[in-house]
Design a protein around this motif. Structure first.
Motif, mmCIF file in Angstrom:
data_model
loop_
_atom_site.group_PDB
_atom_site.id
_atom_site.type_symbol
_atom_site.label_atom_id
_atom_site.label_comp_id
_atom_site.label_asym_id
_atom_site.label_seq_id
_atom_site.Cartn_x
_atom_site.Cartn_y
_atom_site.Cartn_z
ATOM 1 N N MET A 60 0.834 -1.194 0.000
ATOM 2 C CA MET A 60 0.000 0.000 0.000
ATOM 3 C C MET A 60 0.876 1.254 0.000
ATOM 4 N N THR A 61 0.506 2.217 -0.803
ATOM 5 C CA THR A 61 1.241 3.480 -0.864
ATOM 6 C C THR A 61 0.350 4.599 -0.344
ATOM 7 N N VAL A 62 0.898 5.397 0.546
ATOM 8 C CA VAL A 62 0.199 6.547 1.104
ATOM 9 C C VAL A 62 0.601 7.778 0.303
ATOM 10 N N ARG A 63 -0.360 8.637 -0.019
ATOM 11 C CA ARG A 63 -0.066 9.874 -0.752
ATOM 12 C C ARG A 63 0.236 10.999 0.237
ATOM 13 N N CYS A 64 1.343 11.689 -0.008
ATOM 14 C CA CYS A 64 1.762 12.796 0.851
ATOM 15 C C CYS A 64 2.018 14.032 -0.004
ATOM 16 N N ILE A 65 2.035 15.174 0.668
ATOM 17 C CA ILE A 65 2.296 16.446 0.000
ATOM 18 C C ILE A 65 3.447 17.151 0.708
ATOM 19 N N MET A 66 4.275 17.825 -0.056
ATOM 20 C CA MET A 66 5.338 18.675 0.480
ATOM 21 C C MET A 66 5.138 20.052 -0.125
ATOM 22 N N TYR A 107 8.191 14.642 -7.851
ATOM 23 C CA TYR A 107 7.683 13.787 -6.789
ATOM 24 C C TYR A 107 8.757 12.754 -6.467
ATOM 25 N N PHE A 108 8.616 12.120 -5.317
ATOM 26 C CA PHE A 108 9.556 11.075 -4.933
ATOM 27 C C PHE A 108 8.848 10.116 -3.982
ATOM 28 N N PHE A 109 9.489 8.990 -3.745
ATOM 29 C CA PHE A 109 8.955 7.981 -2.832
ATOM 30 C C PHE A 109 9.925 7.811 -1.678
ATOM 31 N N PHE A 110 9.389 7.499 -0.508
ATOM 32 C CA PHE A 110 10.247 7.130 0.610
ATOM 33 C C PHE A 110 9.493 6.165 1.511
ATOM 34 N N ASP A 111 10.239 5.467 2.348
ATOM 35 C CA ASP A 111 9.668 4.493 3.265
ATOM 36 C C ASP A 111 9.482 5.139 4.633
ATOM 37 N N MET A 112 8.245 5.131 5.138
ATOM 38 C CA MET A 112 7.950 5.694 6.451
ATOM 39 C C MET A 112 7.518 4.547 7.365
ATOM 40 N N ASN A 113 8.487 4.026 8.107
ATOM 41 C CA ASN A 113 8.211 2.936 9.046
ATOM 42 C C ASN A 113 7.499 1.760 8.373
ATOM 43 N N GLY A 114 7.993 1.373 7.205
ATOM 44 C CA GLY A 114 7.425 0.228 6.513
ATOM 45 C C GLY A 114 6.286 0.536 5.562
#
Length: 140
Positions: A1-7, A72-79
């Motif tokens: 599952m991927t969560v969408r985030c904004i910066m 945009y970019f992807f990163f891992d946030m606690n799994g």
């Protein structure tokens, strides 16, 4: 599952150069410096999420323009995989910043100062790309 985030990089022009607002996360949330960030609540658009987070984290409601640097970019946030979309918001004569409970400090910085203050490498890469685009566009 991927969560969408904004910066969201909030910036203002000063002496022909953009200055960027960075926020310091409270110690329980890492204690590092970064721009405005948050989750995108479905079915929000990136723009709506960016403006909502901007208001929640800084109190800023009025702005000049929103710029999409197409980054945009992807990163891992606690799994959990996070997909981060980036927007920039320009302000003129911003009011005093009203930081949220998530943060302890804020400061307006030059590009070089912001590069040295940002904690995460993906934040620095994002700032680099945005800064070059803003300089190419110039102040409107």
């Amino acid at each position: 599952m991927t969560v969408r985030c904004i910066m969201v990089f909030l910036y203002k022009w000063q002496n022909g150069e953009p200055r960027y607002l960075l926020l310091k996360r409270n110690p329980k949330l890492g204690g590092y410096w970064q721009p405005v960030t948050g989750f995108i609540d479905e079915p929000e658009t990136n723009r709506h999420a960016a403006l909502r987070e901007l208001t929640e984290e800084t109190g800023i409601e009025e702005y000049e323009r929103v710029t999409d640097p197409n980054h945009y970019f992807f990163f891992d946030m606690n799994g959990t995989s996070c997909s981060v979309s980036v927007l920039a918001v320009e302000v003129t004569d911003p009011p005093e910043i009203e930081i949220s409970f998530e943060h302890t400090e804020c400061k307006w910085l030059s590009y070089e100062e912001a590069r040295q203050t940002l904690y995460w490498e993906n934040n620095v890469e994002t700032l680099d790309k945005l800064h070059q685009q803003l300089l190419a566009q110039g102040k409107h």
